[in-house]
Design a protein around this motif. Structure first.
Motif, PDB file in Angstrom:
ATOM      1  N   UNK A 245      11.951 -84.460 -15.929  1.00 55.41           N
ATOM      2  CA  UNK A 245      12.408 -83.704 -14.762  1.00 55.41           C
ATOM      3  C   UNK A 245      13.765 -83.047 -15.029  1.00 55.41           C
ATOM      4  N   UNK A 246      14.161 -82.970 -16.294  1.00 50.69           N
ATOM      5  CA  UNK A 246      15.379 -82.258 -16.683  1.00 50.69           C
ATOM      6  C   UNK A 246      15.009 -80.888 -17.240  1.00 50.69           C
ATOM      7  N   UNK A 247      15.957 -79.957 -17.299  1.00 56.75           N
ATOM      8  CA  UNK A 247      15.624 -78.597 -17.740  1.00 56.75           C
ATOM      9  C   UNK A 247      15.234 -78.530 -19.214  1.00 56.75           C
ATOM     10  N   UNK A 248      14.292 -77.655 -19.515  1.00 55.45           N
ATOM     11  CA  UNK A 248      14.035 -77.306 -20.906  1.00 55.45           C
ATOM     12  C   UNK A 248      15.331 -76.773 -21.525  1.00 55.45           C
ATOM     13  N   UNK A 249      15.480 -77.011 -22.822  1.00 56.18           N
ATOM     14  CA  UNK A 249      16.647 -76.493 -23.518  1.00 56.18           C
ATOM     15  C   UNK A 249      17.727 -77.531 -23.740  1.00 56.18           C
ATOM     16  N   UNK A 250      17.506 -78.772 -23.247  1.00 56.18           N
ATOM     17  CA  UNK A 250      18.527 -79.813 -23.421  1.00 56.18           C
ATOM     18  C   UNK A 250      18.243 -80.720 -24.617  1.00 56.18           C
ATOM     19  N   UNK A 251      17.242 -80.344 -25.429  1.00 53.38           N
ATOM     20  CA  UNK A 251      16.881 -81.039 -26.670  1.00 53.38           C
ATOM     21  C   UNK A 251      16.138 -82.354 -26.445  1.00 53.38           C
ATOM     22  N   UNK A 252      15.797 -82.683 -25.183  1.00 51.89           N
ATOM     23  CA  UNK A 252      15.008 -83.874 -24.901  1.00 51.89           C
ATOM     24  C   UNK A 252      13.518 -83.538 -24.927  1.00 51.89           C
ATOM     25  N   UNK A 253      12.714 -84.555 -25.245  1.00 51.04           N
ATOM     26  CA  UNK A 253      11.264 -84.376 -25.229  1.00 51.04           C
ATOM     27  C   UNK A 253      10.775 -84.349 -23.782  1.00 51.04           C
ATOM     28  N   UNK A 254       9.865 -83.412 -23.486  1.00 51.95           N
ATOM     29  CA  UNK A 254       9.269 -83.296 -22.160  1.00 51.95           C
ATOM     30  C   UNK A 254       7.754 -83.439 -22.284  1.00 51.95           C
ATOM     31  N   UNK A 255       7.145 -84.090 -21.296  1.00 48.79           N
ATOM     32  CA  UNK A 255       5.686 -84.173 -21.262  1.00 48.79           C
ATOM     33  C   UNK A 255       5.098 -82.773 -21.367  1.00 48.79           C
ATOM     34  N   UNK A 256       5.561 -81.893 -20.517  1.00 50.75           N
ATOM     35  CA  UNK A 256       5.333 -80.452 -20.579  1.00 50.75           C
ATOM     36  C   UNK A 256       6.170 -79.829 -19.476  1.00 50.75           C
ATOM     37  N   UNK A 257       5.852 -78.609 -19.080  1.00 54.92           N
ATOM     38  CA  UNK A 257       6.728 -77.903 -18.135  1.00 54.92           C
ATOM     39  C   UNK A 257       6.327 -78.093 -16.682  1.00 54.92           C
ATOM     40  N   UNK A 258       5.427 -79.016 -16.404  1.00 55.39           N
ATOM     41  CA  UNK A 258       4.857 -79.121 -15.066  1.00 55.39           C
ATOM     42  C   UNK A 258       5.903 -79.385 -13.981  1.00 55.39           C
ATOM     43  N   UNK A 259       6.968 -80.142 -14.299  1.00 56.67           N
ATOM     44  CA  UNK A 259       7.982 -80.453 -13.293  1.00 56.67           C
ATOM     45  C   UNK A 259       9.215 -79.565 -13.403  1.00 56.67           C
ATOM     46  N   UNK A 260       9.166 -78.515 -14.210  1.00 59.72           N
ATOM     47  CA  UNK A 260      10.341 -77.667 -14.350  1.00 59.72           C
ATOM     48  C   UNK A 260      10.799 -77.008 -13.044  1.00 59.72           C
TER      49      UNK A 260
ATOM     50  N   UNK B  90      20.530 -80.199 -14.141  1.00 60.07           N
ATOM     51  CA  UNK B  90      21.396 -79.392 -14.994  1.00 60.07           C
ATOM     52  C   UNK B  90      21.197 -79.774 -16.449  1.00 60.07           C
ATOM     53  N   UNK B  91      21.931 -79.101 -17.321  1.00 63.85           N
ATOM     54  CA  UNK B  91      21.866 -79.404 -18.750  1.00 63.85           C
ATOM     55  C   UNK B  91      22.801 -80.541 -19.143  1.00 63.85           C
ATOM     56  N   UNK B  92      23.505 -81.125 -18.185  1.00 63.97           N
ATOM     57  CA  UNK B  92      24.380 -82.242 -18.502  1.00 63.97           C
ATOM     58  C   UNK B  92      25.551 -81.810 -19.349  1.00 63.97           C
ATOM     59  N   UNK B  93      25.926 -82.657 -20.289  1.00 63.32           N
ATOM     60  CA  UNK B  93      27.113 -82.414 -21.100  1.00 63.32           C
ATOM     61  C   UNK B  93      26.815 -81.809 -22.466  1.00 63.32           C
ATOM     62  N   UNK B  94      25.549 -81.641 -22.799  1.00 67.35           N
ATOM     63  CA  UNK B  94      25.218 -81.217 -24.148  1.00 67.35           C
ATOM     64  C   UNK B  94      25.089 -79.716 -24.302  1.00 67.35           C
TER      65      UNK B  94
END
Length: 317
Positions: A217-232, A307-311
């Motif tokens: 449930x975090x934004x794409x682009x933060x370098x974390x693995x996502x199940x997919x974009x369903x909750x973007x 948000x993208x947090x601190x990274x």
């Protein structure tokens, strides 16, 4: 039943010439109130972002107070030409959302007007790129997720149903559809009992609920693995969001063709339609407002997860 709508739209979308204008003309002809198409270009190509408004009898667009449901078809692209030929598995989210729009337009023209407004949005791209992803390749998109969220989400949406093909994983193991917990402002909340009831009446089965991790449930682009974009969409809206996943028992790549199951797409569309009927009437709650107020009082805001947090940010995602 929405099978006719699914098949009609499939024929219009399964072609290199698929575009927003064709779908806009169809929907306006069938009774949609407003259909806007905006072509967005990026470094990886272009896509037609489409947004449809079906007005309710007591909808906010007409001065009423009935809540507005958003139905978002999430995807990277309908096709991955020239790498592969044909309609990709990833396109099912857009196909389902547009089937909802077409059915609602016909209902509206026939006099079956829902209480609340419904806003449907997705994008149409027959030649999107692909990208590596474990365990199977993902479809990429001509535009990044931030722009996609900007085009898909609307401030008028009081709640959002996000439909997405979710087959490239090991954690959902059924053919059909599955729903998620409600996500709101960085919190993963309870699964809505009302939505589980709708799931059961639509499918005739016990509810299937797919697992969510915090990074999903975090934004794409933060370098974390996502199940997919369903909750973007939950990263771009404070409205409650529920994912409706079109699923398979075995892993299927998003860029695979010949992988669309008409009845599963229809079930996802019919679920969203039934939610729209009941939500506008005030019969469906995505979450408990009192409990949400209590959890935020106890534990504070979780909006940092929107948000993208601190990274550092990868703006291409």
């Amino acid at each position: 039943m929405l099978l006719n709508e699914v098949l009609q739209l499939y024929e219009l979308l399964d072609t290199p010439a698929a575009c927003g204008k064709t779908i806009q003309d169809l929907l306006l002809d069938k009774g949609a109130d407003q259909v806007t198409v905006t072509t967005i270009s990026g470094s990886k190509g272009k896509t037609d972002c489409i947004k449809i408004l079906i007005k309710g009898s007591r909808g906010k667009s007409s001065g009423g107070s009935a809540p507005t449901l958003g139905v978002i078809g999430r995807l990277g692209g309908l096709g991955a030409r020239p790498e592969v030929t044909g309609f990709t598995s990833d396109g099912d989210g857009a196909l389902a959302a547009l089937a909802v729009a077409l059915k609602l337009a016909k209902m509206h023209a026939n006099g079956d007007v829902l209480a609340g407004d419904v806003i449907i949005s997705t994008h149409i791209c027959p030649d999107a790129p692909t990208q590596p992803h474990f365990p199977v390749p993902f479809m990429d998109s001509p535009i990044n997720m931030a722009k996609c969220n900007e085009m898909d989400c609307d401030e008028a949406m009081d709640a959002i149903v996000s439909i997405d093909t979710t087959k490239g994983n090991r954690v959902i193991n059924l053919n059909g559809i599955a729903i998620s917990n409600t996500v709101k402002e960085g919190y993963i909340l309870d699964v809505s009992n009302d939505l589980m009831d709708i799931y059961t009446r639509v499918t005739g089965k016990l509810p299937a609920v797919f697992p969510l991790a915090q990074q999903d449930i975090t934004p794409y682009g933060n370098r974390l693995h996502h199940l997919n974009s369903i909750l973007q969409p939950c990263t771009a809206s404070d409205a409650p969001v529920v994912g409706v996943a079109i699923t398979t028992e075995q892993m299927v790549a998003g860029c695979a063709t010949g992988a669309s199951h008409a009845m599963d797409v229809e079930a996802a569309a019919r679920f969203a339609l039934e939610v729209a009927k009941d939500y506008g009437e005030g019969k469906v709650a995505f979450y408990n407002p009192e409990e949400f107020a209590l959890i935020t009082e106890l534990y504070g805001s979780m909006k940092q997860f929107q948000t993208f947090g601190n990274g550092p940010v990868n703006e291409d995602d």
